[in-house]
Write a protein that holds these residues in place. Structure first.
Motif, mmCIF file in Angstrom:
data_model
loop_
_atom_site.group_PDB
_atom_site.id
_atom_site.type_symbol
_atom_site.label_atom_id
_atom_site.label_comp_id
_atom_site.label_asym_id
_atom_site.label_seq_id
_atom_site.Cartn_x
_atom_site.Cartn_y
_atom_site.Cartn_z
ATOM 1 N N MET A 196 84.629 39.493 6.322
ATOM 2 C CA MET A 196 85.776 39.191 5.477
ATOM 3 C C MET A 196 85.253 38.570 4.176
ATOM 4 O O MET A 196 84.429 37.657 4.201
ATOM 5 C CB MET A 196 86.712 38.212 6.162
ATOM 6 N N VAL A 197 85.759 39.118 3.068
ATOM 7 C CA VAL A 197 85.382 38.590 1.762
ATOM 8 C C VAL A 197 86.546 37.753 1.230
ATOM 9 O O VAL A 197 87.662 38.252 1.079
ATOM 10 C CB VAL A 197 85.038 39.721 0.776
ATOM 11 N N VAL A 198 86.271 36.496 0.977
ATOM 12 C CA VAL A 198 87.284 35.539 0.537
ATOM 13 C C VAL A 198 86.947 35.130 -0.889
ATOM 14 O O VAL A 198 85.794 34.835 -1.182
ATOM 15 C CB VAL A 198 87.270 34.290 1.448
ATOM 16 N N SER A 199 87.932 35.116 -1.767
ATOM 17 C CA SER A 199 87.617 34.654 -3.120
ATOM 18 C C SER A 199 88.670 33.691 -3.613
ATOM 19 O O SER A 199 89.821 33.685 -3.171
ATOM 20 C CB SER A 199 87.476 35.821 -4.087
ATOM 21 N N ALA A 200 88.228 32.856 -4.569
ATOM 22 C CA ALA A 200 89.070 31.752 -5.004
ATOM 23 C C ALA A 200 90.069 32.146 -6.082
ATOM 24 O O ALA A 200 91.215 31.721 -6.068
ATOM 25 C CB ALA A 200 88.196 30.607 -5.499
ATOM 26 N N GLY A 201 89.639 32.965 -7.044
ATOM 27 C CA GLY A 201 90.537 33.221 -8.158
ATOM 28 C C GLY A 201 90.433 34.644 -8.655
ATOM 29 O O GLY A 201 89.499 35.390 -8.323
ATOM 30 N N THR A 202 91.385 35.027 -9.475
ATOM 31 C CA THR A 202 91.416 36.380 -10.008
ATOM 32 C C THR A 202 90.142 36.716 -10.771
ATOM 33 O O THR A 202 89.635 37.839 -10.707
ATOM 34 C CB THR A 202 92.635 36.518 -10.942
ATOM 35 N N SER A 203 89.598 35.756 -11.467
ATOM 36 C CA SER A 203 88.409 36.032 -12.269
ATOM 37 C C SER A 203 87.174 36.276 -11.413
ATOM 38 O O SER A 203 86.179 36.811 -11.895
ATOM 39 C CB SER A 203 88.128 34.863 -13.215
ATOM 40 N N ASP A 204 87.220 35.850 -10.174
ATOM 41 C CA ASP A 204 86.089 36.072 -9.274
ATOM 42 C C ASP A 204 86.100 37.470 -8.676
ATOM 43 O O ASP A 204 85.169 37.830 -7.941
ATOM 44 C CB ASP A 204 86.136 35.048 -8.122
ATOM 45 N N LEU A 205 87.125 38.237 -8.990
ATOM 46 C CA LEU A 205 87.311 39.524 -8.332
ATOM 47 C C LEU A 205 86.135 40.490 -8.474
ATOM 48 O O LEU A 205 85.740 41.108 -7.471
ATOM 49 C CB LEU A 205 88.603 40.160 -8.849
ATOM 50 N N PRO A 206 85.538 40.663 -9.648
ATOM 51 C CA PRO A 206 84.428 41.616 -9.707
ATOM 52 C C PRO A 206 83.281 41.267 -8.752
ATOM 53 O O PRO A 206 82.706 42.156 -8.123
ATOM 54 C CB PRO A 206 83.971 41.542 -11.174
ATOM 55 N N VAL A 207 82.969 39.998 -8.642
ATOM 56 C CA VAL A 207 81.892 39.599 -7.742
ATOM 57 C C VAL A 207 82.309 39.811 -6.293
ATOM 58 O O VAL A 207 81.531 40.300 -5.463
ATOM 59 C CB VAL A 207 81.485 38.136 -8.001
ATOM 60 N N ALA A 208 83.544 39.471 -5.986
ATOM 61 C CA ALA A 208 84.032 39.667 -4.619
ATOM 62 C C ALA A 208 84.019 41.146 -4.254
ATOM 63 O O ALA A 208 83.617 41.537 -3.150
ATOM 64 C CB ALA A 208 85.440 39.081 -4.481
ATOM 65 N N GLU A 209 84.444 41.981 -5.187
ATOM 66 C CA GLU A 209 84.447 43.424 -4.907
ATOM 67 C C GLU A 209 83.021 43.965 -4.771
ATOM 68 O O GLU A 209 82.769 44.866 -3.970
ATOM 69 C CB GLU A 209 85.181 44.169 -6.032
ATOM 70 N N GLU A 210 82.099 43.418 -5.553
ATOM 71 C CA GLU A 210 80.700 43.848 -5.398
ATOM 72 C C GLU A 210 80.221 43.557 -3.981
ATOM 73 O O GLU A 210 79.542 44.378 -3.360
ATOM 74 C CB GLU A 210 79.819 43.124 -6.422
ATOM 75 N N ALA A 211 80.601 42.378 -3.480
ATOM 76 C CA ALA A 211 80.227 42.033 -2.107
ATOM 77 C C ALA A 211 80.915 42.953 -1.102
ATOM 78 O O ALA A 211 80.290 43.456 -0.161
ATOM 79 C CB ALA A 211 80.583 40.573 -1.816
ATOM 80 N N ALA A 212 82.193 43.182 -1.324
ATOM 81 C CA ALA A 212 82.967 43.976 -0.355
ATOM 82 C C ALA A 212 82.465 45.419 -0.314
ATOM 83 O O ALA A 212 82.245 45.985 0.762
ATOM 84 C CB ALA A 212 84.451 43.914 -0.716
ATOM 85 N N VAL A 213 82.287 46.012 -1.489
ATOM 86 C CA VAL A 213 81.829 47.400 -1.522
ATOM 87 C C VAL A 213 80.419 47.523 -0.946
ATOM 88 O O VAL A 213 80.113 48.460 -0.204
ATOM 89 C CB VAL A 213 81.898 47.942 -2.965
ATOM 90 N N THR A 214 79.578 46.548 -1.243
ATOM 91 C CA THR A 214 78.222 46.576 -0.681
ATOM 92 C C THR A 214 78.264 46.534 0.837
ATOM 93 O O THR A 214 77.548 47.289 1.513
ATOM 94 C CB THR A 214 77.400 45.385 -1.219
#
Lengths: 254, 254, 254, 254, 254, 254, 254, 254
Positions: free
Chosen positions: G122-140
């Motif tokens: 599960m990928v958890v992120s704090a804010g909208t601006s963190d989304l690219p990094v969270a998606e990089e983790a999720a897609v990876t």
């Protein structure tokens, strides 16, 4: 030039004993200090009755006792912070009946604390090692007139301990939140209750805590509005500010 | 589980339609969110009527308009900070009659500001370049209900400008003091008047200012008690905190 | 309250038109500013005739022209530093006959420079890339009344270039030494001649120069006595200080 | 090769006792040192009579006594800085009649101080803990010939103490301003009087003072022109520079 | 004053055309530069034939062409580093037949390279992004006379690629090892072969690489002896040093 | 698997005692270690005869004696660095006839130094406090076979001391230049002579030296080509590298 | 030397076509690479089927397409991270049917993802601006075979949003927790559920976030056990590690 | 409100003894703590049987014994980390039969370790000085149920020692890799085997290691995927995380 001197000068002008030119020169020649009567008194005297404060490190016990003596002249009480056993003994020897030692807070109060002003401060801390800083904040708030509650050892790692105390947290006029290591506690607290939070980073930690830098940066970057920060380990500053703002607050409706 | 759902469940228990065991399980199975009604209201509802806040950088105008829309549901107003022209235009297009642009403060308010709560905040800044941060603080305090006065361009290098304004400074319930470069202004102000100071370091400067680090460290090390600090350029945080604490303060005697 | 206002008040007191009590109140009610005449003049008026200074970054050309206008009232000249082409054009448009552009120094002078005070400053720089900062120092010293010589491109790596100029170096009243990268030049110069050195680190370099930090630290740690330091790239500050101290120096015996 | 040796060689060339070829070789073979006569004397010999200086830390008392001995050959006096009790005792044992101990300044002078050069330096410090650094500056200025006044304990938090002393501040030829914590004092002083300010950050403070870094950065970023900076705790460097520049200054008109 | 001038002066002394006193004055009056003949030539003339070097950033193409022109007078070749397309074009326009462009290395050579000195340098790099720095090192070593082999893209994460090349690594007289990110490659290489390693940290990376700081610190802390370090991205410095030391090395036995 | 084992296996294959399949498996099953014979010897065995090295801090005397014992098996000598008195005594007790103590260098050699390899290293240091690091470099170079000269106490502040020694500096094959504080000495030296410079920053200094960081950054940013850097206080690393590169150098023509 | 080559050599030995001596030499002469068959396969082939990875910044689209081509030879898929629109277009042009673009994650997959291995991240992120990094983790994590759930926008300031999701959090095999600013989210999550947390600091923030340093330090100092950290913005590294450890985990009992 | 209380309340509702409105109020009035039963258990209870953990620094032995006592109530075992001799003695005195001391790891276990969970962890360390941190990791993994192997003293400088152990490394479920100085070991290990690596930087080193910062940054920037990092010297955190993830892993096929 106190008021009387100024009045005398003006009367001499009026009576012709001093010419306008000379009077002008005298005014010009006066150092600022003597013109101090023009400095407006703050009309609410917010800190009225607050003790004077002496920060001990870098000063010898002899110097501190002297400083305390000179401050006693104009103040009901004098607080010495960051004391150690030797200094506490020296102050108690110099003021056997007036010095109160708060060893956990590393604070000695000489003289009387301020009268209670009605503000309520809660001091929250994350871990046992943060206790001296938390106590410095709590004692400072108390001797400056605030009512103080303590809620210690409620770290982020066990957040349910914090949630148990929501009502108590919400009942305070201001919160002092003390934490070392990652310094996340103030953000979490400010996300839970609508009370102003004064965050105190501590130097508790090791390695990449860099003596409190990690906690300091964490608190400065808090994503929760309503959080302000003081220096690392500055329990005094937080307790003082908390007491200062709550002193002016309206009593809460029952 | 909102109140109505909880009430319905309890009534089902009462009426016997649901057994105690089943009700217990339903309660247990509910996520925390639905138990939110158990979260104690802070009895003074400090931030009642405060707008919601959106920090713009890192988000696209489209994302921000969506976020504002979702927040409008539960809030009288929504404040967007660190806006630029493009974002301001997008918000004004989406909310033609409700969006108020404060371009100097880089703030857009969608909806109504909070009602005045009676607290008085003065925003003091050191130099012309600090103006955007100072305005961010001032507008934030205003839209959250504070009365705001501005005292700009009173740097430490010309301290007499500051001393001229002592009465005005002393009349505020809280001061937001904004400064870049060496960041000395909050210390000086706090040494002159007995009013709580919320210090805002700015990234104004060059070289060894290290983008505001010098000012930040200076403010954290202030030798004047009664000073707290927020993040570099965080005018919003300072204005918000100032409004929050002054909202609760007793009106000053005339 | 300028002198005339004070004089008028005193004369009203003398003539009886104003009572002593009222005059006292008027004095008390005046903000500090108006009491400025009581501020003791420094008897040598060190900076008399020095231009006022405006640091341009973070301000719009419009703001700067306004600031220059307000400063022109009380000053023979106004120096604007860190200008760019757009700002220079704006100032030249606003002051077609009075603005002097020093593009290499990124300085514009509006009005007249100070009269020569007789002090001699030599500006020494290590490399071609340091030239804008060196010129900022040189032009600043010139417009504040110093005589200025320039000795450029005498880096530590070719120390014989420096030793060729020993007599010239020794003939100055003060040296401004500008260097980036490792910042060793001020130490070397101070080890060669008995003249006070004002060291200016520049942001010239890359990698571990950390935008001038390496040079700054090097200069602060100079093992040669007689060296002081200003901020990274602060040519203005160094030229100003050099002019200020040399303005008071005795002319050198021929 | 001093002048006499060079003259002798030339005369031998003239008399034919030494061939041109041999003379050329002798010149070439000489190390640079012996060619020192080509080094132009600074015609005002600014530091003439200044004592030599030894920085004690990292050296044993035995090493220091040896260094002092070798320096005594060519100097009227030798100053040892950052001494401790053991070193002071060693120096007093080695030079029973010539060593003067300044324990507060952690300085020992062996031999005679420089003759008074007429320059007037005022050393200003912010707090009691800054005293050793302030004294190091004051004693250094004194033993190098400056007249020194001390104005201690005038922190930014109580700015009126400073304003009382405006005339004294303005009467100095140069000011050494010593402060730890936020390091704001030099900016404030430079904003009040037109005298060159040499700022000394101290390591007094805790937490985010980072051993004087906060004060150092604050001083480097001073928004008041006329301020230069030395290394953290470098009272010696500031006192030396102040003495050096004021040694050349014109006496002030009475 | 070159040898001939000195000889002429001495002969004038000998012949009586110049008195000793006058000759002495002429020697004294000469700047150090002219006394340069006393500077011992390094008997191996290590850098004989090495091109002069110009670091481009912070200088305009016009300035650089001028500098190259002035340097061409005394040097067989001039190397310009950190060039871009515009500068390369300017140099090729100014020196159509003499300028050689190495665009990957961001280097332009004007004139001839040094003659091969026989030393063998291998440039090793960790990743594709490190290529410009590696090429700067390689081209620098080549134009200063070294034989150069390149071994690129052998990062620590695939250490077997490195072990395949052990013989080639061991055959070099010196290794330049270029790496960003964690900067571990020099340590690994120095642990595998007994060849001196000159480590070049690059700014390749993101986040906690802090623009090459991580790699720099890693290389400085290498636990393998035989490793030295240059500035971040300083391919030139590493290639130059490698060429300098290998120029003196004995040819390896076949 | 040493050569003999490999040979035996191949002969068993040849004789048919071992099948190809089994031989393949045996090869595959072998850990890398046993395949070490495939690691190419560096044909010049640069470090042949160099002692093994033990860095003492963080290890107990008992651990170090054990490590030395295990290393003695394969090495002519073992060098222990950063020793203290207790450790030196322990090593001398364990190796009464073989341990040589270099207390100034904080080095103990157990066994014999390397044979002289003919390379000449000069160790230059700036101040008395840098002596332990300089000695660590000098002793390391000596025990690894270099000829070593020492030139101590030639700081940048008195650059003429350095210029006197130009011939000696130029005669070395490599220079180790040790300096704390601003770390300018290596740049100056590299600007004077054409010899490779290995720069060693030391932690000597205070305040903004940040334990050697200032010197380290200064050296990394040296504007003189021909300078490389090792870790703060890493006299060992510099002496080792200097010995390593000079070991391969051609003897200088007389 | 692959297995077949080794087998052929051994068979030649067996058949007598190659002598033992020659075979030994051939083995010795082989670089390590060819002996790679002796490298033990990790018996579970953890990363079997994982795509190869290319980090795009610092490389041109042409270089990247070439690298992808060379990697496609040995891998089912190749992942390119930190892509931009231009690079994505280049890859899609080169691999029209095989390239899959994940623009939010700034990732392009060329070829097939790994087969699902059953682990749940599960990928958890704090804010909208963190989304690219969270998606990089999720897609990876997805392309390397993990099942992935996303829980975005659950910042510490609204901790009840997090507590609503406790069951989902607890159901994951590993959590990737992405946060900028103060970086407190991983500590809070790790305090709520017993699942390993891989924390990713992001550069989201301003001022004293110092481009993610604040979040990084906060996460490294987490007081909750079970938290590890990757580089700032390194969504890839976190997703990869999460996929790697969960690939081996036992399926959870239903 | 534990389950029984909730059940009782619901039964009172059912029986009509409590109205729905009153019940609703009682639920609302309850603090979060009593609603804890709604917190979902993590269904695999990953850390079931793991000891509780106490970090000793900053707490007195008396405080720690008290904390251990309170934790013993709910846990099979309690681990105290960073113990010293005095604390170990205090714990052994308080728990004579239950306290197990691991002095090299600076860990004391009071009570029983967790049952073996089958996961296999290998702890790898670079140098002898890293041993205490490595042992802290190893003992932590052991007392939380992991099987642990140790591979110590395999620094990057002697990489062949590491390659000898490839099979053992590859056989582990997770690797804890401990290194100070340049911190390159985790990258190297992760490049050799396909096993997740938890990297632990240590404060071993000097100078530019900055107390472990160099190693920390190096590990965070590892170019090898599959590496995560914990705080400097945080052997406990690494051992705990390794045990946590391997506890869930499938046994490896033989």
């Amino acid at each position: 030039m106190d008021r009387e001197a100024a009045r005398a000068l003006l009367e001499d002008v009026r009576s012709g004993q001093v010419t306008v030119g000379v009077a002008l020169e005298r005014l010009k020649a006066l150092p600022f200090e003597d013109l101090g009567f023009a400095r407006p008194d703050t009309h609410r005297a917010l800190r009225k009755g607050f003790p004077e404060v002496v920060y001990a490190p870098g000063k010898t016990p002899v110097q501190i006792v002297q400083i305390v003596k000179s401050l006693r002249a104009g103040a009901q009480g004098v607080v010495v912070t960051r004391t150690d056993e030797e200094l506490s003994a020296a102050l108690q020897a110099a003021y056997p009946s007036e010095a109160t030692d708060f060893p956990e807070a590393r604070v000695v109060l000489v003289g009387a604390p301020a009268k209670p002003h009605g503000g309520q401060v809660m001091v929250v801390s994350a871990g046992t090692s943060d206790l001296p800083v938390a106590e410095e904040a709590a004692v400072t708030a108390e001797v400056t007139g605030a009512g103080v509650e303590r809620l210690y050892d409620v770290g982020v790692a066990g957040i349910h301990r914090l949630t148990e105390e929501l009502e108590n947290l919400a009942a305070a006029d201001a919160l002092v939140v003390v934490a070392g290591m990652e310094g996340a506690l103030p953000s979490v607290v400010a996300g839970l209750v609508d009370v102003p939070v004064i965050a105190v980073p501590t130097s508790v930690g090791y390695g990449a805590s860099f003596d409190g830098l990690a906690a300091l940066l964490g608190m400065l970057n808090s994503c929760a509005p309503g959080v302000v920060v003081v220096n690392i380990d500055n329990g005094f500053g937080a307790g003082y500010f908390a007491s200062l703002v709550t002193a002016q607050m309206k009593p809460q409706p029952a």
